[in-house]
Design an enzyme around this catalytic site. Sequence first.
Site, mmCIF file in Angstrom:
data_model
loop_
_atom_site.group_PDB
_atom_site.id
_atom_site.type_symbol
_atom_site.label_atom_id
_atom_site.label_comp_id
_atom_site.label_asym_id
_atom_site.label_seq_id
_atom_site.Cartn_x
_atom_site.Cartn_y
_atom_site.Cartn_z
ATOM 1 C CG ASP A 271 31.286 104.306 -16.591
ATOM 2 O OD1 ASP A 271 31.527 104.516 -15.706
ATOM 3 O OD2 ASP A 271 30.616 103.624 -16.904
ATOM 4 C CD GLU B 109 35.611 100.596 -19.375
ATOM 5 O OE1 GLU B 109 35.069 100.972 -19.000
ATOM 6 O OE2 GLU B 109 34.989 99.618 -20.093
ATOM 7 C CG ASP C 264 32.729 100.878 -13.209
ATOM 8 O OD1 ASP C 264 31.791 102.067 -13.379
ATOM 9 O OD2 ASP C 264 31.767 99.651 -13.717
ATOM 10 C CE1 TYR D 187 30.584 95.510 -12.906
ATOM 11 C CE2 TYR D 187 29.467 97.866 -13.540
ATOM 12 C CZ TYR D 187 30.727 96.597 -13.495
ATOM 13 O OH TYR D 187 31.564 97.473 -13.538
#
Length: 512
Positions: free
Chosen positions: A82, A479, A79, A231
């Site tokens: 990572d 990120e 995603d 999430y």
Amino acid sequence: MGRPFTFTNEPFSLLFLFLLPVVTQGVFDYRDAVIKSLLYFEAQRSGHLPYNQRVTWRGHSGLTDGLDQGVDLVGGYYDAGDHVKFGLPMAFTITMLAWSTIEYADEITESGEFEHVLEAIKWGTDYFIKAHTHPNVFWAQVGDGSSDHYCWQRPEDMTTPRRAYKIDAENPGSEVVAETAAALAAASILFRKSNPHYSHLLLHHAQQLFEFGDKYREKYDKSLGIVKGYYPSTSGYGDELLWAGFWLYKATRAEKYLDYVIKNAYTLGGAGWKISEFSWDIKYAGVQVLAAKLLVEDKSASEHKEILNQYKSKAEFYLCSCLNLNINNSNVHWTPSGLLYIRRWNNMQYVVSATFLLTVYSDYLQNSNQTLQCPKGSLQPHQLLSFAKSQVDYILGSNPMNLSYLIGFGSKYPNRVHHRAASTVTYKEHGEFIGCSQGYDLWFGRQKPNPNVLTGAIVGGPDLNDEFRDVRGNFMQTEACTYNTAPMVGVFAKFFRLEEENGGARLKDSSK
């Protein structure tokens, strides 16, 4: 990495859209933005990479995913920076990439990137088919955030646990299975002509997943506690069920799906909630825009005009909120230079989703000869498009930092993206194993730019004062996530077409 939304917004000093200057300084190469954005998905691939992989600094990874559970879960997407494969944001990424392509297929084709966007979508949908091993079983995650975040390794060197986690009838999770159903249904529309067998397969899985998610209703983070820190489903599953219902109706034109979104319009919140955010967690604004479009695009929906208009009114609340034309402190913040601002953790995800909906709704208003009616004024379609362009151009470099937040685009962009693979020497150049803590010691803390450019990624972006620190450890800003880039593929293509056709004239005159 995602974080939950809130239903309220803090007050912001009133700015009138009519006074917002249209950004015209410099004409950006929007076609180049389309091309670069699709490269990012190749950098995020998990599994055995294909022969035509263009991002050559990546290698095969996650080749035993699912093995311990006796299922093949090789493939899919990481995603962000990572190596966990989170089912909910991955599915939202594919839904938005598919919707973006459905809306702007001609424009993407004109840019020369239609085959690449189909490849990006199929990399996700192939994985979802694998993960759906039984009508009422869906493997929702591979790996866990806690152990993964202790390591700074290339995906090719992964030593972190790769346990897979499933949703089933005993431990249901409506959000993730319904979002996956939406992704598969939307993708089936795109493959209908070029690969009808595959399109049918996608639709088959989409229908089963939707039935599963609707029959066994439960929040997925209640069944899978491991997702809560990364999430969590703050909005619940009502939006995902409606979202999937609308996409299945678009893909099948089966009355049962239209009946579903009409009958459940209030019980699941679609015609009731007024929301100022559209994200991987909350899809109500997207649902509401889809409903509004049915009023014009589908004659068979006319008998449900009253309910669809309720959906539409909530869609317009969201758009007016973005444009700062609502009342009662329900507007979205803008930075001093006019960028939408929701929160400091990966704010750009909310900017791109809003930009997409504003662009799509501008087309809808144009095609139906309507205006947007807001509490503080009405707007023409071109004014929505002008505001969307201001967000696009801010992302591409028209901002106080003179920085492109689309990595690899232009001459100046963040070069210390918070991303394990990009920040570490490639496996092809340095084949020796890099351990868990070794990666932190040798690569994470380096002051130098990343050795690999994460082309096409859209990073978290600036703070509420338009300021940005290009520091690898500043993950809230540096990120990138797949769902940051997915909605923008079609939007970039839209503005490429406009520049080609009109030399930018339509946009430059849009403040008149």
